[in-house]
Structures are given as C-alpha cells and as structure tokens.
Design a protein around this motif. Structure first.
Motif, mmCIF file in Angstrom:
data_model
loop_
_atom_site.group_PDB
_atom_site.id
_atom_site.type_symbol
_atom_site.label_atom_id
_atom_site.label_comp_id
_atom_site.label_asym_id
_atom_site.label_seq_id
_atom_site.Cartn_x
_atom_site.Cartn_y
_atom_site.Cartn_z
ATOM 1 N N PRO A 1 1.083 -1.270 -0.192
ATOM 2 C CA PRO A 1 0.151 0.323 -0.314
ATOM 3 C C PRO A 1 0.865 1.049 0.176
ATOM 4 C CG PRO A 1 -0.656 -1.754 1.862
ATOM 5 C CD PRO A 1 0.499 -1.816 1.541
ATOM 6 N N ARG A 2 1.170 1.694 1.132
ATOM 7 C CA ARG A 2 2.735 2.722 0.743
ATOM 8 C C ARG A 2 3.202 2.887 -0.154
ATOM 9 N NH1 ARG A 2 7.330 2.718 5.432
ATOM 10 N NH2 ARG A 2 5.661 2.760 6.045
ATOM 11 N N PHE A 3 3.941 1.430 -1.025
ATOM 12 C CA PHE A 3 3.812 1.917 -2.785
ATOM 13 C C PHE A 3 3.186 2.287 -3.747
ATOM 14 C CE2 PHE A 3 4.965 0.492 -6.907
ATOM 15 C CZ PHE A 3 5.665 1.023 -7.729
ATOM 16 N N ALA A 4 1.400 1.872 -3.448
ATOM 17 C CA ALA A 4 0.777 2.895 -4.317
ATOM 18 C C ALA A 4 0.558 3.876 -3.996
ATOM 19 C CB ALA A 4 -0.278 1.748 -3.683
ATOM 20 N N TRP A 5 0.723 4.502 -2.728
ATOM 21 C CA TRP A 5 -0.282 5.597 -2.015
ATOM 22 C C TRP A 5 1.627 6.370 -2.804
ATOM 23 C CZ3 TRP A 5 -4.357 7.633 -1.328
ATOM 24 C CH2 TRP A 5 -5.717 6.179 -0.811
ATOM 25 N N GLU B 1 2.381 10.657 -7.111
ATOM 26 C CA GLU B 1 3.282 10.893 -8.387
ATOM 27 C C GLU B 1 2.807 11.293 -9.301
ATOM 28 O OE1 GLU B 1 7.333 9.585 -10.466
ATOM 29 O OE2 GLU B 1 6.582 8.509 -9.130
ATOM 30 N N LEU B 2 1.724 10.187 -9.523
ATOM 31 C CA LEU B 2 1.330 10.402 -11.210
ATOM 32 C C LEU B 2 0.394 11.539 -11.035
ATOM 33 C CD1 LEU B 2 0.786 6.688 -11.855
ATOM 34 C CD2 LEU B 2 2.605 8.819 -12.949
#
Length: 188
Positions: free
Chosen positions: A55-59, A64-65
């Motif tokens: 989840p941390r990476f996804a957020w 960023e996007l």
C-alpha cells in the motif's frame, strides 16, 4: 473540448479566474463523480488473483502521477489564458512527440522506437510549427521572411539576403502549455 471550455470560463468571468482554483475545482468534481460511480457499480470478481504492490508504494506512485497531472493541468490552464484554444489544444498534444522521446531515453536509444512512430513524430512537429503561425496574443508565432522582410515596427536599414528566413517564437503562454504537455508525457 478542454481548451475551449477553459477559454469560455475565462471569458465568462469578469475577473481572471485563478488557475489553481480552476484545477482544484476540476479535481473535486472528478473525484465526486468517481466516488458516486463506485457506489453505484458493484465490484467485479477478478478473473485471476493479481499480485498487489504494498500500500505505501501504491500511495506514493499515485501521489507522483497525480502531481504530474495536477501541475500539468495548472500550467495548461494558466497558458490558455493567453493562447488561443486551437493552438493550446495542438500544443498540448505534443505529448505524442514527447512520449516516444522519453521512451527512447529510458530504453537505450532512438532504435527502441519504430520508424513509423518517428515519421509520425516528424509530421506532428511540422504541425506544431504551422499551428504556431497564428499569434493570438500569446506572443508566439511563425514568421517566414524573404529577401527584404522587416519585423513590424522596425525602422532603419534592411539587409537584403537571398535566403529566406524562418523564425518560430513561443510566448509565455505557449511555454506553459508545452510544459504541461511534458508533465502529461511523464504521466504516460
């Protein structure tokens, strides 16, 4: 349809509408509609289980996007205040040039992009130059001069040359819209 809508909103307002409020408002409306749609549509069962990133990476990736899109939108709305809608629309579509260039940079060279794509990019670039010919107050324009051409308002001796000159100028609004295209290309 976005550029004409922004131009219409700017024309309808008695005072200049702040670009950051316009962009934020657009995202509030889009988020509200997305939340309403997700409440109405039942979730579909996945065909096969897919690995999910932490989840941390996804957020972080989403932030960023989203940042690329928000700042790109902010720059585009700001640029459209001084650039005609048709030219602004065309300039923002230079993402079709920037995406293959970014691909070539990230994948080790120009050969990683097909010849058909480079041909299409060359045609699109010529289109950008031609579209820059109309100066709608944004400071940009295309000037093709012959042997004795002189800029408007220029006085004094004109040097006679035998070769035609081509000058392309991008005004501040053009630069803002092109910058937004760069951020949109990073998003892709």
């Amino acid at each position: 349809t976005f550029a004409p809508a922004v131009k219409l909103a700017n024309a309808a307002s008695p005072v200049p509408f702040p670009a950051v409020l316009f962009s934020a408002g657009q995202y509030v409306v889009a988020s509200s509609l997305l939340l309403a749609a997700t409440a109405l549509v039942p979730p579909a069962a996945p065909a096969s289980p897919a690995p999910t990133p932490p989840p941390r990476f996804a957020w972080a990736a989403g932030a960023e996007l989203g940042g690329y899109l928000f700042i790109g939108n902010l720059l585009q709305v700001s640029g459209l205040a001084t650039v005609p809608a048709d030219r602004g629309s065309f300039l923002v579509q230079t993402t079709t040039l920037m995406v293959p260039l970014l691909q070539a940079l990230s994948q080790g060279g120009l050969g990683s992009v097909s010849a058909k794509t480079w041909t299409a990019c060359a045609l699109a670039f010529v289109g950008v130059l031609c579209m820059s010919a109309s100066d709608g107050g944004g400071g940009g324009g295309l000037s093709i001069g012959g042997a004795a051409s002189r800029p408007a308002g220029c006085s004094g001796h004109v040097r006679d040359t035998s070769t035609p000159r081509i000058a392309v100028a991008f005004g501040p609004g053009d630069v803002l819209v092109l910058s937004s295209a760069g951020l949109y290309a990073l998003h892709v």
